[in-house]
Design an enzyme around this catalytic site. Structure first.
Site, short mmCIF file in Angstrom:
data_model
loop_
_atom_site.label_atom_id
_atom_site.label_comp_id
_atom_site.label_asym_id
_atom_site.label_seq_id
_atom_site.Cartn_x
_atom_site.Cartn_y
_atom_site.Cartn_z
N PRO A 2 0.83 -1.21 0.00
CA PRO A 2 0.00 0.00 0.00
C PRO A 2 0.86 1.25 0.00
O PRO A 2 1.85 1.34 0.72
CB PRO A 2 -0.79 -0.13 1.31
CG PRO A 2 -0.76 -1.59 1.65
CD PRO A 2 0.56 -2.09 1.15
N GLU A 3 0.46 2.23 -0.82
CA GLU A 3 1.20 3.48 -0.91
C GLU A 3 0.28 4.63 -0.49
O GLU A 3 -0.81 4.39 0.05
CB GLU A 3 1.75 3.65 -2.33
CG GLU A 3 2.65 2.50 -2.73
CD GLU A 3 3.25 2.62 -4.13
OE1 GLU A 3 3.24 3.73 -4.69
OE2 GLU A 3 3.73 1.60 -4.66
N LYS A 54 2.36 7.91 3.99
CA LYS A 54 2.21 6.47 4.24
C LYS A 54 1.86 6.16 5.68
O LYS A 54 2.24 5.11 6.21
CB LYS A 54 3.50 5.74 3.85
CG LYS A 54 3.71 5.61 2.35
CD LYS A 54 4.82 4.63 2.05
CE LYS A 54 4.97 4.38 0.56
NZ LYS A 54 5.98 3.36 0.27
N ASN A 185 6.53 1.87 -4.91
CA ASN A 185 7.13 1.21 -6.07
C ASN A 185 6.33 1.38 -7.35
O ASN A 185 6.89 1.66 -8.41
CB ASN A 185 7.33 -0.29 -5.77
CG ASN A 185 8.47 -0.88 -6.56
OD1 ASN A 185 9.36 -0.16 -7.00
ND2 ASN A 185 8.44 -2.18 -6.76
#
Length: 411
Positions: A2-3, A54, A185
């Site tokens: 998760p971002e 985050k 990513n």
């Protein structure tokens, strides 16, 4: 993983499903979680959430009933104070609201409602890399949020371009949460791909172009927004792309590719897309890209295979294995058919008689030379072992033995 967009959507989910719910009792932790207990217990409290990059903050606020509606106690005597819990999702964290009878398997922190039917708000983390901090605050080492604090984020990056951190490749710097809080990513791959920036170009070289794009005070707000949308630089894309993911709805990135992530999968242009190239950066993270990697690409690095590529390769190997086994079995059947003798119509008994007769005919047809050789070999095997000279017999003993043998013949 998760971002920023996924954590922001998680905070909105908590605010939506917890609206009007009153929670009660203690906060329960699973036995397998290594995170600390949450020392909070209250007869009635409400939950709200907010995100920053985050991180997600849950706020537990004690309430009292006034005219049938809850209101904050504002730290009254005998009531617990407000508590903040900071969550970091790790590889697979998320929030779910479920019935008490249907608590998810990997629910490691649980908040139970007061009224029936009782429900539970769960922090679910199958891989257990997530964490929480009781009475915590936003990590000071993290920079401003790329989504909710864009102007502060931009200023923070441009004012620190002389730092040694920006000597690294741009793909690695984009994961530095001190400057790019919320980028992960898949977002770094999409940002660099859409700008056609090689992932292993020096970060300072890429970001210095943003210094010369600062809008002048003469532009109106609407014109500034238009310029930003039509020709965004890398810092603007760090804000625009996460907001696009949020506007898609659903849950955003989902490692299982379930729960309505088809819109997100269609949105991706580079990350885990077939035909893209991959390399590992200095931190071991895989970067997807197209074209040249850039002057700072690691030498001798191995190109990892994505999950989709591994799955395709496995399916091809299985198909090839099945085809090979079928071809081999077919070939064996033909060979056995050629080797097996034809069974005559008279049945097995006659077949046995024919076999014996054929053996007799073969024996009769064998040449005399071969038969004589076989008889000589059989006679040689039948000779007693005493006739052969012992290996350890000396010449003197051999002469005495011959003398005795001649005397016995003369008698």
């Amino acid at each position: 993983m998760p971002e920023g967009p996924e954590l922001h959507m998680a905070s909105r989910f908590v605010n939506r499903v917890c609206c009007g719910l009153v929670f009660s009792g203690s906060v329960e932790k699973s036995a397998v979680s290594k995170n600390r207990e949450v020392p909070f217990q209250c007869e009635a409290y409400i939950i709200s959430a907010q995100s920053r990059g985050k991180e997600v903050k849950l706020t537990l606020t004690p309430v009292k009933e006034e005219d049938g509606s809850p209101s904050a106690t504002d730290g009254e005597a005998g009531s617990p104070g407000q508590m903040d819990i900071i969550f970091r999702f790790g590889m697979s964290g998320s929030f779910e609201l479920a019935a008490v009878e249907e608590i998810p398997k990997h629910a490691h922190l649980r908040f139970l409602t007061r009224d029936c039917p009782r429900q539970v708000l769960c922090f679910v983390d199958p891989r257990r890399f997530g964490s929480w901090a009781v009475n915590g605050s936003w990590q000071p080492s993290r920079g401003p949020c790329v989504m909710l604090q864009y102007e502060m984020f931009r200023q923070n990056v441009l004012s620190h371009l002389s730092d040694n951190a920006f000597n690294k490749p741009i793909c690695e710097v984009l994961l530095n949460q001190r400057y790019f809080n919320g980028i992960g990513n898949y977002l770094r791959a999409e940002i660099l791909h859409r700008l056609k920036v090689p992932p292993f170009e020096r970060a300072r070289t890429v970001l210095e172009a943003s210094l010369h794009k600062e809008p002048t005070d003469e532009l109106t707000l609407s014109k500034k927004v238009k310029v930003k949308l039509e020709n965004p630089d890398i810092l603007e894309l760090c804000h625009l792309l996460p907001m696009e993911v949020i506007n898609l709805g659903g849950k955003g990135y989902n490692s299982d590719r379930t729960d309505g992530s088809s819109a997100f999968a269609a949105w991706l242009r580079c990350y885990d897309v077939s035909g893209m190239q991959t390399l590992r950066d200095a931190n071991g993270r895989t970067i997807w890209f197209q074209g040249i990697p850039g002057p700072m690409a690691p030498k001798g690095s191995r190109t990892p295979k994505s999950k989709s590529q591994k799955k395709t390769k496995l399916e091809e190997d299985e198909k090839h294995s099945v085809a090979t086994e079928g071809h081999t079995a077919k070939g064996k059947g033909k060979v056995e058919q050629q080797r097996s003798p034809a069974v005559p119509e008279d049945g097995p008994q006659r077949n046995g008689q024919n076999t014996k007769a054929a053996a007799g005919e073969q024996e009769a047809e064998r040449p005399e030379g071969a038969q004589g050789t076989r008889r000589r070999l059989e006679r040689k095997r039948r000779k007693p072992a005493a006739e052969s000279l012992p290996m350890s017999e000396s010449p003197a003993e051999s002469g005495r033995r011959k003398t005795r043998a001649m005397k016995s013949r003369n008698k």
